[in-house]
Design a protein around this motif. Structure first.
Motif, PDB file in Angstrom:
ATOM      1  N   GLY A 421       0.777  -1.220   0.000  1.00 19.60           N
ATOM      2  CA  GLY A 421       0.000   0.000   0.000  1.00 19.60           C
ATOM      3  C   GLY A 421       0.810   1.272   0.000  1.00 19.60           C
ATOM      4  O   GLY A 421       0.266   2.363   0.029  1.00 19.60           O
ATOM      5  N   ASN A 422       2.118   1.187  -0.021  1.00 21.60           N
ATOM      6  CA  ASN A 422       2.963   2.378  -0.025  1.00 21.60           C
ATOM      7  C   ASN A 422       3.165   2.834  -1.463  1.00 21.60           C
ATOM      8  O   ASN A 422       3.862   2.197  -2.232  1.00 21.60           O
ATOM      9  N   SER A 423       2.538   3.961  -1.825  1.00 21.49           N
ATOM     10  CA  SER A 423       2.595   4.424  -3.215  1.00 21.49           C
ATOM     11  C   SER A 423       3.987   4.837  -3.637  1.00 21.49           C
ATOM     12  O   SER A 423       4.288   4.947  -4.813  1.00 21.49           O
ATOM     13  N   GLY A 424       4.850   5.099  -2.690  1.00 19.50           N
ATOM     14  CA  GLY A 424       6.198   5.509  -3.049  1.00 19.50           C
ATOM     15  C   GLY A 424       7.101   4.355  -3.375  1.00 19.50           C
ATOM     16  O   GLY A 424       8.200   4.544  -3.862  1.00 19.50           O
ATOM     17  N   GLY A 425       6.696   3.160  -3.123  1.00 16.11           N
ATOM     18  CA  GLY A 425       7.572   2.032  -3.437  1.00 16.11           C
ATOM     19  C   GLY A 425       6.825   0.734  -3.266  1.00 16.11           C
ATOM     20  O   GLY A 425       6.519   0.035  -4.193  1.00 16.11           O
ATOM     21  N   GLY A 426       6.445   0.411  -2.037  1.00 13.80           N
ATOM     22  CA  GLY A 426       5.688  -0.799  -1.800  1.00 13.80           C
ATOM     23  C   GLY A 426       6.504  -2.036  -2.071  1.00 13.80           C
ATOM     24  O   GLY A 426       7.702  -1.992  -2.311  1.00 13.80           O
ATOM     25  N   GLY A 427       5.828  -3.179  -2.023  1.00 12.27           N
ATOM     26  CA  GLY A 427       6.498  -4.436  -2.288  1.00 12.27           C
ATOM     27  C   GLY A 427       6.405  -4.852  -3.731  1.00 12.27           C
ATOM     28  O   GLY A 427       7.101  -5.754  -4.166  1.00 12.27           O
ATOM     29  N   GLU A 428       5.492  -4.215  -4.495  1.00  5.00           N
ATOM     30  CA  GLU A 428       5.332  -4.584  -5.889  1.00  5.00           C
ATOM     31  C   GLU A 428       6.557  -4.197  -6.712  1.00  5.00           C
ATOM     32  O   GLU A 428       7.130  -3.129  -6.527  1.00  5.00           O
ATOM     33  N   VAL A 429       6.898  -5.077  -7.649  1.00  2.97           N
ATOM     34  CA  VAL A 429       7.989  -4.813  -8.576  1.00  2.97           C
ATOM     35  C   VAL A 429       7.507  -5.144  -9.984  1.00  2.97           C
ATOM     36  O   VAL A 429       6.904  -6.196 -10.212  1.00  2.97           O
ATOM     37  N   LEU A 430       7.757  -4.228 -10.908  1.00  3.67           N
ATOM     38  CA  LEU A 430       7.486  -4.488 -12.312  1.00  3.67           C
ATOM     39  C   LEU A 430       8.750  -5.051 -12.930  1.00  3.67           C
ATOM     40  O   LEU A 430       9.806  -4.416 -12.888  1.00  3.67           O
ATOM     41  N   VAL A 431       8.656  -6.235 -13.519  1.00  8.24           N
ATOM     42  CA  VAL A 431       9.819  -6.870 -14.136  1.00  8.24           C
ATOM     43  C   VAL A 431       9.661  -6.801 -15.651  1.00  8.24           C
ATOM     44  O   VAL A 431       8.632  -7.192 -16.207  1.00  8.24           O
ATOM     45  N   VAL A 432      10.689  -6.281 -16.319  1.00  5.64           N
ATOM     46  CA  VAL A 432      10.656  -6.108 -17.764  1.00  5.64           C
ATOM     47  C   VAL A 432      12.005  -6.512 -18.328  1.00  5.64           C
ATOM     48  O   VAL A 432      13.042  -6.365 -17.677  1.00  5.64           O
ATOM     49  N   GLY A 433      12.006  -7.057 -19.551  1.00 11.94           N
ATOM     50  CA  GLY A 433      13.250  -7.480 -20.196  1.00 11.94           C
ATOM     51  C   GLY A 433      13.347  -6.939 -21.605  1.00 11.94           C
ATOM     52  O   GLY A 433      12.350  -6.513 -22.202  1.00 11.94           O
ATOM     53  N   ASP A 434      14.572  -6.967 -22.169  1.00 11.92           N
ATOM     54  CA  ASP A 434      14.756  -6.406 -23.503  1.00 11.92           C
ATOM     55  C   ASP A 434      15.631  -7.300 -24.373  1.00 11.92           C
ATOM     56  O   ASP A 434      16.072  -8.375 -23.952  1.00 11.92           O
ATOM     57  N   SER A 435      15.901  -6.825 -25.586  1.00 10.01           N
ATOM     58  CA  SER A 435      16.618  -7.622 -26.578  1.00 10.01           C
ATOM     59  C   SER A 435      18.095  -7.795 -26.270  1.00 10.01           C
ATOM     60  O   SER A 435      18.768  -8.597 -26.921  1.00 10.01           O
ATOM     61  N   THR A 436      18.640  -7.074 -25.301  1.00  9.25           N
ATOM     62  CA  THR A 436      20.029  -7.289 -24.891  1.00  9.25           C
ATOM     63  C   THR A 436      20.133  -8.369 -23.818  1.00  9.25           C
ATOM     64  O   THR A 436      21.233  -8.710 -23.400  1.00  9.25           O
ATOM     65  N   GLY A 437      19.001  -8.887 -23.358  1.00 12.85           N
ATOM     66  CA  GLY A 437      19.001  -9.847 -22.263  1.00 12.85           C
ATOM     67  C   GLY A 437      19.004  -9.203 -20.895  1.00 12.85           C
ATOM     68  O   GLY A 437      19.194  -9.881 -19.879  1.00 12.85           O
ATOM     69  N   THR A 438      18.768  -7.902 -20.836  1.00  8.83           N
ATOM     70  CA  THR A 438      18.709  -7.182 -19.570  1.00  8.83           C
ATOM     71  C   THR A 438      17.330  -7.354 -18.936  1.00  8.83           C
ATOM     72  O   THR A 438      16.305  -7.206 -19.603  1.00  8.83           O
ATOM     73  N   VAL A 439      17.320  -7.652 -17.633  1.00 12.21           N
ATOM     74  CA  VAL A 439      16.081  -7.749 -16.864  1.00 12.21           C
ATOM     75  C   VAL A 439      16.133  -6.682 -15.781  1.00 12.21           C
ATOM     76  O   VAL A 439      17.112  -6.582 -15.041  1.00 12.21           O
ATOM     77  N   LEU A 440      15.082  -5.858 -15.700  1.00  9.91           N
ATOM     78  CA  LEU A 440      14.993  -4.829 -14.672  1.00  9.91           C
ATOM     79  C   LEU A 440      13.794  -5.083 -13.782  1.00  9.91           C
ATOM     80  O   LEU A 440      12.714  -5.445 -14.262  1.00  9.91           O
ATOM     81  N   GLY A 441      13.987  -4.860 -12.470  1.00  9.80           N
ATOM     82  CA  GLY A 441      12.893  -4.801 -11.527  1.00  9.80           C
ATOM     83  C   GLY A 441      12.690  -3.345 -11.154  1.00  9.80           C
ATOM     84  O   GLY A 441      13.597  -2.714 -10.601  1.00  9.80           O
ATOM     85  N   LEU A 442      11.522  -2.782 -11.472  1.00 12.99           N
ATOM     86  CA  LEU A 442      11.239  -1.370 -11.255  1.00 12.99           C
ATOM     87  C   LEU A 442      10.222  -1.195 -10.140  1.00 12.99           C
ATOM     88  O   LEU A 442       9.264  -1.980 -10.029  1.00 12.99           O
ATOM     89  N   ASP A 443      10.404  -0.131  -9.321  1.00 12.47           N
ATOM     90  CA  ASP A 443       9.395   0.164  -8.312  1.00 12.47           C
ATOM     91  C   ASP A 443       8.319   1.061  -8.917  1.00 12.47           C
ATOM     92  O   ASP A 443       8.347   1.389 -10.099  1.00 12.47           O
ATOM     93  N   ARG A 444       7.371   1.497  -8.085  1.00 13.39           N
ATOM     94  CA  ARG A 444       6.215   2.222  -8.600  1.00 13.39           C
ATOM     95  C   ARG A 444       6.548   3.614  -9.128  1.00 13.39           C
ATOM     96  O   ARG A 444       5.724   4.241  -9.785  1.00 13.39           O
TER      97      ARG A 444
END
Length: 741
Positions: A421-444
């Motif tokens: 419930g913390n809009s500034g970060g929270g426990g949720e992570v958005l995971v996204v990947g790209d064509s270089t094989g890089t995986v990022l976990g992003l906060d809110r």
């Protein structure tokens, strides 16, 4: 090894330089033969004499297909005639094959005389890429996926792959543009000829970031651009370069001879009226080109541009170098065209004289967000038109934050971790990947929480598993990786082959499983341990996400059929054809090769081809109902009331009764909807288009609101809800958080 099939294009030739293609598959790169390359940059080549003899052949769109006797006869006749011509190099403008399977590459090789094979330099076309389950491996082995150049007959021939993995649209990656510039710069005084499959110029939307290419050529011009794809012979001139679109060998038994000298390159079309008599030809002069290099910046291009948006219109102020004789006009970028052309753009004249021209474009119907404007300069000196494409932000952006990845984003993101419930970060992570094989976990807020790397490119959807506590990441090198929400690695599963498909998940005997196809092999994996449960061979490749109801696993195949397999053993249970097309190519493209299967709560199995969508009985695969329309690309979803929501390729949102297939409502958005699909939030459908237009469609009221166009790069991956926003990635590698209604 000297045949076309056993080395990448140009490896058999004396290679002056090699350029790595942007986003090249790791697995493919490892598999492809590699020519020796000097560790230092080559010495600038010596300028050719203007009367240096030229003897080249140019073909395009052969579409080799061993099941088509007519096109095979044309292919053989053309190359027999070319063998008699005895060129220094045979340039192929792409679409070597019909849909990129190995049997077609083999058929091409068999149609080419042995003595000619080592002289073929080809670029891949969309037909090698669109339905490719090998993640580029076959292209690397048979054509060569790298950007390459060859100095031959007093000129530099640069071959560039601008195709996009399993897509129609073309794209210049940052890496490819950098290496194109290096090839042009190192050419010295050699005239440069560029070869790509897709043409570029006025009204052409095959290449989505054409202006970035033009920026490179502004200071390093090319003399001639050889292309295919359109299956028509057409000569155009734009930005100081001539472009020749070639007739298709698939349709016409014809090729082109390029002879003469650098300052007088004669192009002759050679037709073979009867493929059974390839020595009897009809020769037609096409044109003559002067390839003498034109160094330096183009003085006819604008010196400065000012573009302003006042909400209702877009104002342009264009400044030219010195006094200018000619006309200028402008038009909005046509976002409705995907990988095609518009030959009748509604150009608006700009008013002025001397060196300054101004005008306004009506923007009252334009969506907010990132847009583009074409400016066309038409000098009176006969040197040809100049085309410039300018970005403009229209109205409110409508985005909360953006995050950049180094490569292209084609796989849908996944949300993992607990929400505190913390809009500034929270426990949720958005995971996204790209064509270089890089995986990022992003906060809110879009800030990076963690990073990781995988073996190959990430071109397909990421998938949350274990109740959102971990994420499965497929890569083209043939691995599925599992990461915890904090970015720690849990396991890696190898498919032992390139992987170019979306994964699916479900439960079998109380345990969560992952299901994914590598080519024609279906893998079922224990999601907790990464252990292999079983594999099964399908009749053809599949790139869509399988699904399971616990008793059967369902998957769409490149044979035009939906398949059900026993969930515990992988044994075939039933097969249902979803198309009446005949032949491998037609059945592939019209079947459910790319479909994400959905299992309804009542057991019905939703499977889509290109022409229609079916609801199949789970026990025997018989049809419960079917609806017309191309619904394959976007994942379907169920509303809270249990209605089935689909999006078709034309951009319509269709809501139907899942029990009967009866249509409840149909609402149209402005642009085509492909793999980017939509996000369902209650009764609101947030649809994304190929051009990045985000539209809110209220299923209850029927209202349609265009929220923003979030990017000038194509959006080809599905989005998700995250931290109170909609999140989509684009082909330029940017993640966009869009504000909801």
């Amino acid at each position: 090894m000297t045949s076309f099939s056993r080395r990448a294009a140009l490896t058999a030739l004396p290679v002056t330089g090699l350029l790595g293609a942007g986003g090249a598959s790791t697995a493919a790169a490892q598999a492809a033969p590699v020519a020796p390359v000097a560790s230092t940059a080559p010495t600038a080549p010596t300028a050719p004499a203007e009367d240096s003899p030229v003897r080249l052949a140019f073909v395009a769109d052969t579409h080799a297909d061993p099941e088509n006797a007519e096109t095979t006869a044309r292919l053989r006749a053309v190359f027999e005639a070319i063998e008699a011509f005895d060129p220094t190099l045979v340039i192929h403008g792409g679409d070597v094959t019909e849909h990129g399977i190995e049997a077609e590459y083999q058929a091409f090789e068999e149609a080419v005389p042995t003595g000619l094979r080592e002289r073929i330099a080809a670029v891949p076309g969309n037909h090698e890429t669109r339905w490719d389950a090998s993640a580029g491996k076959l292209r690397a082995q048979w054509i060569g996926e790298e950007v390459r150049f060859q100095d031959v007959d007093g000129m530099r021939v640069i071959l560039a792959d601008t195709t996009t993995h399993q897509q129609e649209v073309a794209w210049w990656s940052a890496r490819a543009l950098t290496e194109l510039e290096q090839a042009l710069r190192s050419a010295g005084n050699l005239p440069c000829v560029l070869v790509t499959h897709f043409p570029m110029g006025e009204g052409y939307y095959y290449v989505a970031n054409q202006q970035e290419f033009e920026d490179v050529l502004a200071t390093h011009p090319i003399a001639l651009h050889l292309t295919g794809h359109t299956h028509r012979e057409l000569l155009t001139r734009v930005n100081r370069r001539d472009q020749l679109e070639a007739a298709a060998v698939k349709i016409d038994a014809a090729y082109y001879e390029l002879t003469g000298s650098i300052d007088s390159l004669q192009v002759t079309r050679v037709d073979i009226p009867d493929p059974a008599a390839p020595t009897q030809t009809v020769r037609t002069p096409v044109t003559t080109y002067d390839l003498t290099p034109q160094p330096g910046r183009d003085t006819a291009l604008p010196l400065g541009n000012r573009i302003e948006d006042d909400g209702g219109s877009i104002a342009l102020d264009v400044t030219l170098r010195g006094s200018f004789q000619g006309a200028l006009d402008a038009v909005l970028y046509d976002t409705t065209v995907y990988a095609g052309r518009n030959d009748k753009l509604p150009w608006t004249p700009l008013q002025g004289s001397g060196h300054r021209f101004s005008g306004r474009l009506d923007a009252s119907a334009l969506a907010s967000g990132r847009q583009r404007v074409h400016v066309r300069v038409r000098p009176d000196d006969g040197s040809g038109n100049r085309l410039l494409t300018l970005p403009v932000v229209h109205g409110s952006r409508g985005t909360a934050w953006e995050a950049a990845l180094p490569g292209m984003i084609q796989g849908g993101p996944a949300v993992v971790g607990a929400d505190d419930g913390n809009s500034g970060g929270g426990g949720e992570v958005l995971v996204v990947g790209d064509s270089t094989g890089t995986v990022l976990g992003l906060d809110r807020s879009g800030a990076t929480r963690w990073t990781a790397d995988v073996d190959g490119e990430i071109r397909h959807d990421l998938l949350a598993v274990d109740g959102g506590r971990s994420v499965a990441v497929p890569d083209t090198a043939g691995f599925v990786h599992l990461f915890a929400a904090d970015g720690s690695r849990l396991w890696r599963y190898g498919t032992d082959a390139p992987l170019a498909a979306d994964p699916g998940t479900g439960t079998i005997d109380g345990a969560e499983v992952l299901m994914v196809c590598s080519g024609a092999t279906l893998h079922v994996i224990d999601a907790a341990t990464g252990g292999r449960l079983w594999t099964a061979q399908l009749p053809a490749s599949s790139m869509g996400a399988p699904a399971t109801d616990g008793e059967r696993v369902y998957v769409g195949g490149g044979d035009g059929c939906a398949h059900a397999l026993d969930a515990r053993t992988g044994a075939s249970v039933w097969t249902t054809s979803l198309t009446d097309k005949q032949g491998s190519y037609q059945r592939f493209i019209y079947g459910p090769w790319n479909d994400a299967i959905t299992v309804l709560p009542d057991g019905g199995v939703i499977a889509s081809g290109i022409a229609d969508t079916w609801c199949l009985e789970p026990d025997d695969g018989s049809s419960r109902w079917r609806v017309d329309g191309s619904f394959q690309y976007a994942h379907e979803a169920l509303t809270e009331d249990g209605d089935l929501v689909l999006a078709n390729e034309g951009g319509e949102i269709v809501c139907i009764d899942p029990a009967t297939g009866a249509e409840i409502t149909r609402l149209a958005t402005a642009d085509r909807i492909l793999d980017e699909g939509f996000v369902l939030d209650g009764d609101v459908v947030y649809a994304a288009s190929h051009s990045g237009l985000i539209t809110a469609v209220d299923l209850g009221s029927g209202s349609i609101e265009q929220l923003t166009r979030l990017s000038t790069a194509p959006v080809l991956a599905r989005g998700t809800l995250f931290g109170g926003h909609l999140v989509f990635g684009d082909l330029a590698g940017t993640v966009h958080a869009v504000e909801r209604v």
